[in-house]
Each structure stands twice: as C-alpha cells, then as structure tokens.
Design an enzyme around this catalytic site. Structure first.
Site, PDB file in Angstrom:
ATOM      1  N   SER A  38      -5.651  -4.232  -9.656  1.00 17.40           N
ATOM      2  CA  SER A  38      -5.515  -5.382 -10.545  1.00 17.40           C
ATOM      3  C   SER A  38      -6.127  -6.640  -9.908  1.00 17.40           C
ATOM      4  O   SER A  38      -7.304  -6.648  -9.581  1.00 17.40           O
ATOM      5  CB  SER A  38      -4.048  -5.576 -10.915  1.00 17.40           C
ATOM      6  N   ASP A 183      -4.011  -0.818 -16.344  1.00 20.04           N
ATOM      7  CA  ASP A 183      -3.794  -1.412 -15.021  1.00 20.04           C
ATOM      8  C   ASP A 183      -3.354  -0.380 -13.982  1.00 20.04           C
ATOM      9  O   ASP A 183      -2.422   0.395 -14.195  1.00 20.04           O
ATOM     10  CB  ASP A 183      -2.704  -2.484 -15.159  1.00 20.04           C
TER      11      ASP A 183
END
Length: 292
Positions: A38, A183
């Site tokens: 991320s 993610d």
C-alpha cells in the site's frame, strides 16, 4: 551501509515513511532491495527508481491529495451514486488518478516497467480476492500470464494501494478469467518475511506504521461496526506479527500513528508535516540504539 528495507501500509499515514527515509538516508544507509504494501509500496517504488529522500519530500510537499478522489461522472444524484459505485464498481473512487501520478513520477526517473529496474530490487504485495491468494509483484505475474519485465510498476503499486471499498479494485484479466485485486494490506500489511534468507547479505530495516505489540492499544468492541474494524485489523496484522515476534523486532522502526485515519485525504499541511517529522524522529531514536 547497504541495507534492505520494508515499508508497511497505512494509507495517508504513509507520510511518516518519508520522514523515516530521510533519517535513514542522512545517516548513511542506502537501499539495495525494498518491499512494501500500500503506502509502503509507493515509497518503495520511488526508492527503487532512484529518488532521494529530499526529492520524495518535495513530491509530497507539492502533492494535493484530493486529486486522487476521482469519482465517476454521472447525472445520478451524488449520494445515490456513491452507493451505486460501491455496489457495482466496488469502490467510491476509481483510483486512476493515483496510478497516473505514480506513473508520471516513476517515468521521470526512466522507470515504466519492472524491466527498467534491477531484478529483485522491488517487491510489492497485493491481494487476489477471486482466487483467495496473496500476490507478490513482480514474482507471481507469470502465474497470471504476464511477463514481469513488461508489467507496469505503477499498475502494481496501484494494485497494492486499492483500499477495499474506497478505491475500485484492479481487474487483472488473464486467459483463465478476471481476478479482482485489492490492497495488499488485506493479507500482509508489513511483508518483512519477503527477505527471509537464512543468512542475509545485508541488514534488514523495516518501518511499520503502528506501535509494537506491547504498546498497541486493545480493540474496543461494543457494537458491530467496532467488531468489523477489529476483524479487519486482526486479519491485516496477525500474519505479519508472527514473523515480527519470532525474528525481526529489533530491526523494526515502530511509528505509532493510530490517531490518523488511513483515508484522511483532506489532511492539512500541518498534519502532513507532523507525520513526516514523527517518522524522522522515531527513526533517529531507533538508529541510536540499533546494531546489526
């Protein structure tokens, strides 16, 4: 000294990673390999592309976070469209502006695909919800029918940053069908296990956007919403915590940023700078007592 680095996810909290990079670079440390999830994948990609900490700081100072909130244009009333985007598009925002920004900044350093980087210098984590598996990019790309050297680094980082329900997931189309990718923090928010050689050639330093296990506050669960938050946090951190506790804790900079929301895209400049300074200060404290 040459080191390998791992940077955790944390959304907007990732500004603290910039301060950590500043502190490490000014202390004479240079990265050979980097990995991240991320927000950690963004700074890892910039480091791999050759950005200095000063250059990354300038990128962050000029950045308007609100440009990444790219909603789909429609004649449908705004509030109803938000729910429609969640239901059909699986996210409030497209995420295209984020990918375009990353691509532009990497391109200015001559990096477009993984073939433009030295092999093995960058690894990022994403989560394949369709097949229920973690993806290590670029390592796992051949299993999806892609040639790693031809795959966009910005696309890989965008995949790693696709916060569920906030950004639309990336649809990775393969000969076997389409995989919904979100993610990497869903499955591994701090992939320090990636550099797990029995005898490492270099020290490994990780930067994690949370307190260590002893100082982390307990989850308060009094309703369904709080239970969902605790469920997601546990799912996100439990896998990595085993590796931290068993082997790496002394090599990790812990930066407690629990008071900041991961999706605070309207953050003030003061908060942004405070996060950078916090990352810098915590890393300086860590280096005073760290010994490889």
């Amino acid at each position: 000294m040459y080191i390998d680095g791992v940077f955790s996810g944390g959304g907007i909290k990732g500004f603290a990673l910039v301060g950590a990079y500043q502190s490490l670079e000014s202390s004479g440390y240079r990265f050979v390999r980097v990995a991240g999830t991320s927000a950690g994948s963004i700074i890892s990609s910039f480091i791999a592309a050759g950005y200095t900490s000063t250059e990354v700081l300038h990128l962050m100072e000029e950045l308007d976070l609100k440009q990444f909130l790219d909603e789909r244009r429609t004649m449908i009333p705004f509030k109803f469209m938000k729910w429609l985007s969640l239901y059909w598009r699986l996210g409030l925002y497209k995420g295209n502006k984020l990918e375009e920004w990353i691509d532009e900044k990497l391109h200015s350093k001559g990096v477009s695909t993984f073939g433009d980087l030295r092999r093995g210098t960058l690894k990022v984590i994403a989560s394949d919800l369709t097949n229920g598996r973690m993806i290590v990019l670029p390592d796992d790309l051949p299993s999806y029918g892609f040639i790693p050297e031809q795959f966009s680094v910005a696309k890989a980082v965008r995949m790693s940053c696709s916060l569920p329900y906030f950004f639309e997931p990336v649809k990775l189309t393969t000969p076997d069908g389409t995989s919904i990718v979100v993610d990497g923090g869903v499955l591994s928010n701090f992939p320090i296990w990636l550099f797990k050689e029995k005898k490492s050639l270099r020290p490994i330093i990780g930067v994690k956007l949370s307190a260590n296990e002893e100082e982390r506050p307990k989850n308060k669960i009094q309703n369904a919403i709080e239970m969902y938050g605790a469920l997601f946090e546990t799912m996100k951190d439990a896998h990595d915590s085993r590796h931290i506790a068993s082997r790496h804790e002394r090599n990790i900079v812990f930066i407690p940023v629990d008071t900041i929301l991961s999706t605070e895209f309207e953050m003030t400049e003061q908060k942004k700078l405070a996060l950078i300074e916090l990352g810098k200060a915590k890393t300086e404290d860590f280096l005073k007592r760290w010994a490889f």
